[in-house]
Design a protein around this motif. Structure first.
Motif, short mmCIF file in Angstrom:
data_model
loop_
_atom_site.label_atom_id
_atom_site.label_comp_id
_atom_site.label_asym_id
_atom_site.label_seq_id
_atom_site.Cartn_x
_atom_site.Cartn_y
_atom_site.Cartn_z
N GLY A 44 -8.58 3.85 -3.54
CA GLY A 44 -9.15 3.45 -2.25
C GLY A 44 -8.26 2.47 -1.53
O GLY A 44 -7.43 1.79 -2.13
N GLY B 118 3.43 0.22 -2.88
CA GLY B 118 2.60 -0.12 -4.04
C GLY B 118 1.56 0.94 -4.35
O GLY B 118 1.08 1.03 -5.48
N GLN C 164 -16.19 -1.63 -6.20
CA GLN C 164 -14.97 -0.91 -6.57
C GLN C 164 -15.19 -0.12 -7.87
O GLN C 164 -14.74 1.02 -7.99
CB GLN C 164 -13.82 -1.91 -6.74
CG GLN C 164 -12.50 -1.27 -7.10
CD GLN C 164 -11.31 -2.18 -6.76
OE1 GLN C 164 -11.42 -3.13 -6.00
NE2 GLN C 164 -10.16 -1.89 -7.34
N VAL D 91 -6.47 5.73 -11.94
CA VAL D 91 -6.59 5.03 -10.66
C VAL D 91 -5.24 4.41 -10.28
O VAL D 91 -4.83 3.40 -10.88
CB VAL D 91 -7.68 3.93 -10.74
CG1 VAL D 91 -7.84 3.24 -9.39
CG2 VAL D 91 -9.01 4.51 -11.20
N GLN E 50 -4.48 -5.25 -8.06
CA GLN E 50 -5.80 -4.69 -8.38
C GLN E 50 -6.06 -4.56 -9.88
O GLN E 50 -7.12 -4.10 -10.30
CB GLN E 50 -5.96 -3.32 -7.72
CG GLN E 50 -5.96 -3.35 -6.20
CD GLN E 50 -7.11 -4.19 -5.65
OE1 GLN E 50 -8.23 -4.14 -6.15
NE2 GLN E 50 -6.83 -4.98 -4.63
P1 TYM Z 1 -6.16 -2.84 -0.42
O1 TYM Z 1 -6.75 -2.11 0.73
O2 TYM Z 1 -5.97 -4.31 -0.31
O3 TYM Z 1 -4.76 -2.21 -0.79
C1 TYM Z 1 -4.56 -0.80 -0.98
C2 TYM Z 1 -3.54 -0.57 -2.08
O4 TYM Z 1 -2.30 -1.20 -1.76
C3 TYM Z 1 -1.88 -2.02 -2.84
N1 TYM Z 1 -1.16 -3.20 -2.29
C4 TYM Z 1 0.05 -3.60 -2.68
N2 TYM Z 1 0.90 -3.10 -3.61
C5 TYM Z 1 2.09 -3.72 -3.77
N3 TYM Z 1 2.47 -4.82 -3.06
C6 TYM Z 1 1.66 -5.36 -2.12
N4 TYM Z 1 2.05 -6.43 -1.41
C7 TYM Z 1 0.37 -4.75 -1.90
N5 TYM Z 1 -0.67 -5.00 -1.07
C8 TYM Z 1 -1.61 -4.05 -1.33
C9 TYM Z 1 -3.16 -2.42 -3.56
O5 TYM Z 1 -2.93 -2.74 -4.90
C10 TYM Z 1 -3.98 -1.16 -3.43
O6 TYM Z 1 -3.69 -0.25 -4.47
N6 TYM Z 1 -10.01 -3.25 -3.60
C11 TYM Z 1 -8.99 -2.36 -3.13
C12 TYM Z 1 -9.53 -1.08 -2.53
C13 TYM Z 1 -10.44 -0.32 -3.42
C14 TYM Z 1 -10.08 0.48 -4.55
C15 TYM Z 1 -11.29 1.03 -5.02
C16 TYM Z 1 -8.87 0.75 -5.16
C17 TYM Z 1 -11.78 -0.21 -3.28
N7 TYM Z 1 -12.30 0.60 -4.23
C18 TYM Z 1 -11.31 1.88 -6.12
C19 TYM Z 1 -8.89 1.59 -6.30
C20 TYM Z 1 -10.10 2.15 -6.76
C21 TYM Z 1 -8.20 -3.05 -2.03
O7 TYM Z 1 -8.68 -3.95 -1.40
O8 TYM Z 1 -6.99 -2.50 -1.75
#
Ligand code: TYM
Length: 337
Positions: A7, A21, A131, A143, A149
């Motif tokens: 997500g 990422g 989540q 996932v 995360q």
């Molecule tokens: P979110 O929306 O903040 O980010 C989406 C994905 O991008 C990755 N990410 C990064 N990876 C590397 N470097 C970075 N600087 C960086 N910023 C963001 C995050 O790890 C993510 O994979 N809680 C989650 C969304 C979510 C989710 C889920 C994910 C909701 N339900 C179920 C997996 C399964 C989130 O806020 O991602």
């Protein structure tokens, strides 16, 4: 059977951290696996205050961006979380299985409440439980996420085990997949995320108030050059990869490696004799080249809102078909039916 789920929050256009990422590996995974779901997690996004008109637009922008990056609705189910009501139903059941301190100890909760200097909402606290519901609702096995995360995914695994202990073997315990490019190139633990261009100790983040810290997928070449030119490095002019002591330059090298597909050692070898000021512009060029086709595709897709809405609607119908029977079974196990 393997089932992949991930997500992303509808924060408008994703940034380079989201792309390297997560999204880039999402695209690869849809070619390797037959059952893949990607959700635009709008329910998660309202844990921070949202303007309704902006949110509505952000959901479509994220849809356009994911399609432009190569997510193919024929291969993966791309859907909007709030359109599948089973997410909130399972979330409530799981909420009743987790103790308060377990959530209070999570990094992201601590960091966010400390930064905002006020008490977070209950939604922000229970966000990782939602989540868990997202992942478990589809009995997902894998996932793909960025390193930030991983702690949330440990909670998801604990909740799967806890549920199975109480009600009998039901949910697979899902594994996190750290993005393929991240695993291949960022060998040091501290480099498993793309860092802010302004503060290499922080991750690149949409909510960063410093607009120079984050590269958006639709930034213009001029903006990208400006951001890399102003990127924080150090006073050594040589290009080396040493995340522990040279976070800024190492972030450049890691980004460079990820966008060119070359190993870190190779990128460093090719940069011998180039000083960091010139190197930053070289990395900017590589990023511009990588993002150019994505950027133009996003701009094109954004013009056809009707198409984007249709894609999401069709995806949500498919997701609901998978979610409904699982949710019914859960209700039976819990004793509601
Ligand atoms: P979110 O929306 O903040 O980010 C989406 C994905 O991008 C990755 N990410 C990064 N990876 C590397 N470097 C970075 N600087 C960086 N910023 C963001 C995050 O790890 C993510 O994979 N809680 C989650 C969304 C979510 C989710 C889920 C994910 C909701 N339900 C179920 C997996 C399964 C989130 O806020 O991602």
């Amino acid at each position: 059977v393997k089932r992949v789920f991930s997500g992303i929050q509808p924060t408008g256009i994703p940034h380079l951290g989201n792309y390297l990422g997560a999204i880039e590996s999402w695209v690869r995974l849809q070619d390797k696996h037959s059952s893949v779901l990607y959700s635009i997690v709008d329910l998660h996004s309202i844990t921070a205050a949202q303007d309704p008109a902006v949110l509505r637009q952000s959901i479509l922008d994220m849809t356009a961006a994911l399609l432009a990056c190569g997510i193919n609705p024929e291969k993966s189910i791309l859907f909007q979380q709030s359109q599948v009501s089973e997410h909130t139903q399972l979330s409530w059941i799981l909420t009743c299985m987790v103790r308060l301190p377990r959530l209070q100890h999570l990094h992201q909760w601590k960091a966010k409440t400390a930064k905002q200097k006020h008490d977070g909402t209950v939604g922000l606290l229970t966000y990782p439980v939602l989540q868990a519901a997202d992942v478990l609702l589809y009995k997902s096995t894998h996932v793909p996420v960025g390193e930030d995360q991983v702690q949330h995914m440990e909670l998801v695994q604990d909740l799967a085990r806890g549920f199975n202990r109480k009600y009998g073997e039901f949910f697979p315990v899902p594994k996190s997949i750290l993005s393929v490019c991240v695993l291949a190139f960022f060998t040091e633990a501290s480099m498993k995320k793309v860092k802010s261009l302004r503060d290499p100790s922080a991750k690149m983040s949409k909510s960063d108030p410093d607009k120079l810290a984050t590269v958006g997928l639709t930034d213009s070449p001029e903006q990208i050059v400006q951001k890399f030119r102003k990127a924080v490095t150090d006073f050594t002019s040589e290009v080396t990869y040493d995340p522990a002591s040279r976070g800024g330059v190492s972030n450049m090298v890691a980004i460079h490696a990820a966008v060119t597909g070359l190993p870190v050692e190779e990128v460093v070898r090719r940069s011998a004799g180039i000083d960091t000021a010139r190197y930053k512009l070289l990395v900017a060029d590589a990023v511009i080249e990588k993002l150019a086709p994505i950027r133009s595709e996003i701009e094109k897709l954004k013009m056809d809102k009707g198409h984007l809405q249709k894609v999401l609607q069709a995806g949500s119908v498919k997701a609901k078909e998978l979610a409904y029977p699982v949710c019914q079974e859960v209700k039976e196990l819990v004793g509601f039916r």
